[in-house]
Design an enzyme around this catalytic site. Sequence first.
Site, PDB file in Angstrom:
ATOM      1  CG  ASP A  98      -2.427   0.533   0.671  1.00  9.52           C
ATOM      2  OD1 ASP A  98      -2.322   1.250   0.494  1.00  9.52           O
ATOM      3  OD2 ASP A  98      -3.478  -0.865   1.193  1.00  9.52           O
ATOM      4  CG  ASP A 199      -4.976   5.599   0.814  1.00  7.27           C
ATOM      5  OD1 ASP A 199      -5.735   4.432   0.741  1.00  7.27           O
ATOM      6  OD2 ASP A 199      -5.136   5.850   1.571  1.00  7.27           O
ATOM      7  CD  GLU A 253      -9.138   3.990  -2.050  1.00  9.84           C
ATOM      8  OE1 GLU A 253      -9.837   2.944  -1.232  1.00  9.84           O
ATOM      9  OE2 GLU A 253      -8.179   5.054  -1.680  1.00  9.84           O
ATOM     10  CG  HIS A 326      -9.512  -1.721   4.388  1.00  7.59           C
ATOM     11  ND1 HIS A 326      -9.023  -2.066   2.916  1.00  7.59           N
ATOM     12  CD2 HIS A 326      -9.240  -0.798   4.951  1.00  7.59           C
ATOM     13  CE1 HIS A 326      -8.830  -0.427   2.550  1.00  7.59           C
ATOM     14  NE2 HIS A 326      -8.624   0.207   3.191  1.00  7.59           N
ATOM     15  CG  ASP A 327     -11.401   1.162   3.150  1.00 11.71           C
ATOM     16  OD1 ASP A 327     -11.432   1.008   4.121  1.00 11.71           O
ATOM     17  OD2 ASP A 327     -11.294   1.908   2.200  1.00 11.71           O
TER      18      ASP A 327
HETATM   19  O1  TEU Z   1     -10.366   4.810   1.508  1.00  8.55           O
HETATM   20  C1  TEU Z   1     -10.529   5.947   0.607  1.00  8.55           C
HETATM   21  C2  TEU Z   1     -11.964   6.285   0.388  1.00  8.55           C
HETATM   22  O2  TEU Z   1     -12.297   6.911  -0.361  1.00  8.55           O
HETATM   23  C3  TEU Z   1     -12.637   5.360   1.797  1.00  8.55           C
HETATM   24  O3  TEU Z   1     -12.524   6.145   3.163  1.00  8.55           O
HETATM   25  C4  TEU Z   1     -13.829   5.117   1.359  1.00  8.55           C
HETATM   26  O4  TEU Z   1     -14.782   6.188   1.313  1.00  8.55           O
HETATM   27  C5  TEU Z   1     -14.962   5.065   3.083  1.00  8.55           C
HETATM   28  O5  TEU Z   1     -14.114   3.800   3.811  1.00  8.55           O
HETATM   29  C6  TEU Z   1     -16.260   4.948   2.749  1.00  8.55           C
HETATM   30  O6  TEU Z   1     -16.394   5.220   3.903  1.00  8.55           O
HETATM   31  C7  TEU Z   1      -8.405   4.588   1.866  1.00  8.55           C
HETATM   32  C8  TEU Z   1      -8.317   3.983   2.392  1.00  8.55           C
HETATM   33  O7  TEU Z   1      -9.324   2.208   2.469  1.00  8.55           O
HETATM   34  C9  TEU Z   1      -8.956   3.549   4.194  1.00  8.55           C
HETATM   35  O8  TEU Z   1      -9.099   2.708   4.891  1.00  8.55           O
HETATM   36  C10 TEU Z   1      -7.923   5.454   4.815  1.00  8.55           C
HETATM   37  O9  TEU Z   1      -8.717   5.366   6.047  1.00  8.55           O
HETATM   38  C11 TEU Z   1      -8.353   5.796   3.606  1.00  8.55           C
HETATM   39  O10 TEU Z   1      -7.919   5.783   2.326  1.00  8.55           O
HETATM   40  C12 TEU Z   1      -7.174   6.909   4.260  1.00  8.55           C
HETATM   41  O11 TEU Z   1      -6.327   7.365   3.942  1.00  8.55           O
END
Ligand code: TEU
Length: 556
Positions: A98, A199, A253, A326-327
């Site tokens: 990442d 990210d 992402e 994970h999100d």
């Molecule tokens: O996620 C970015 C992102 O767009 C997410 O925040 C998504 O919109 C959100 O989870 C929906 O609720 C990335 C990572 O995958 C995430 O774990 C991080 O918290 C975020 O960036 C900040 O680095």
Amino acid sequence: MKRTWWKEGVIYQVYPRSFNDSNGDGIGDVPGVIEKLDYIKSLGIDIIWLCPVYKSPNDDNGYDIADYYNIMDEFGTMEDFDRLLAGVHERGMKLIMDLVVNHTSDENAWFVESRTSRNNPKRDYYIWKDGKNGGPPNNWQSFFGGDAWAYDEQTHQYYLRLFTKKQPDLNWENEAMRKDVHTMMRYWMDKGIDGFRMDVISLLSKRNFEDTNFLGFNETIEHVYANGPKIHDYLQEMHREVLADHDVMTVGEGPGISLQQGLNYVHEDRNELSMIFHFDHMFIDHGPGGKFDPVKYDLVHFKEIFAQWDKLMVKGGWSSLFLGNHDFPRMVSRFGNDNDYHAESAKALALMLLTMRGTPYIYQGDEIGMTNIAFDDITDYRDIETHNVYRSIKEQNGDLDKLMAAIHWQGRDNARTPVQWDASANGGFTTGDPWIKVNSNYSDINVALQEHDEDSILNFYRQAVACRKTHGELVYADFEVIDVLNPRVFAYWRRSDEAKYLVLINFTEDTLPFAVAELDQGETMEMLLANYASPTTLVDGRFELKPWEAVLYQIN
Ligand code: TEU
Ligand code: CA
């Protein structure tokens, strides 16, 4: 279409904190990942994506990096990391890391310096602005709720932070900062890693800091926070400075990347990224108030999203395929039925993931059908996003019961409970006290149990991955949805000059008749993969699909 390993590979995503704890402190770690490399390999995986393991105060579980050149104390040491990389390579797999460079931790040495004075040489590594009318510089909102600006007492200015207060956004306009990021990336490339998952890469280039007047947050992301004017310059520069001449893959992402901009990030002539994660299907059930205001999703829309992106990517890009990470909620709880048809629907979704065109990403635990959790007590949650929204609804005297239901449905901790390895205490994840509670269904859903059951979800994943390997055309063949407007069945062709496949998936709890008009007389159908012991066959010109039935046929 150019053929390459990252198009043909199957990727497994590891979220280390929740994967496997090797030393009993309740936190998954790098040696814990090493212990499970044979397991990952046994799934048929080619590439591992490792979520952030860098030194971090963990305000956002490692997405807030304090030191890009060291490993987080809880996760182990650089020696552990080197052993992990060697272990991955010894097994013939690849490792992508990442890369979090939209922001750092406020504990990163760059930011510590930057905030000391307005004329510190590192000041412009971040985005500092004066306030306006006694408030923040503009009305931008954080992804995790509240103002996107934090006031700093010491120099009486605000810094931009699109995520938490402890995640200040880097200023990509600053050339010295960009060079430092490139140097850091080269450090990891020199260790021999095989690429990066980047990210929120769509957010690097910021627009004029004017107030926004979009209504929905997801629209604001697309038109205000993402796809800024210099994003493609930065990605091309990164490619030139770091990635060119290396056989690596990148996946960006991309919140806010819609069909209109998608190809600009990944077209093979542009020298930017190998693939992106778009969020069209991940935001499909977000209501007017965003993710914590969920609405029902519609299968026709869901199918359209996959069809449209595939049609776009065929023009010179490549798709990534994922149904969770994970999100987001667990894929079987969100898109399947984790109750009466747990195994059937988990396998149906696996069949879909592994028979479309693109590179499939399997998120840890999905291969055993792990499900969402619903904690009654807010203090059992760990995710800062969940706590922020809870606090703000509480302050507004809002409906907390309704919010808890939305958290149960959409909260990110759904996907962050520990991997359930066996039926022993804490699902075998740790001998200590886990940092987040283990899902109480671990005695029914765990790896050990499924290893011994040839019909398990786990063994279905193995078969599906193996099938994709045996039938290489499943990677590249054209994708075409059948009966686009059917709201209950997802069916598609995969066709090339060499081979022809048919996929049928029933997305309901009902038995459904289904006809495929284009099946020619005289063709023979060979069943390659199915989630029922006696799969549907063509009788009098139609199939009869059992609840959540999914089947892959080769047509000869
Ligand atoms: O996620 C970015 C992102 O767009 C997410 O925040 C998504 O919109 C959100 O989870 C929906 O609720 C990335 C990572 O995958 C995430 O774990 C991080 O918290 C975020 O960036 C900040 O680095
Ligand atoms: Ca540990």
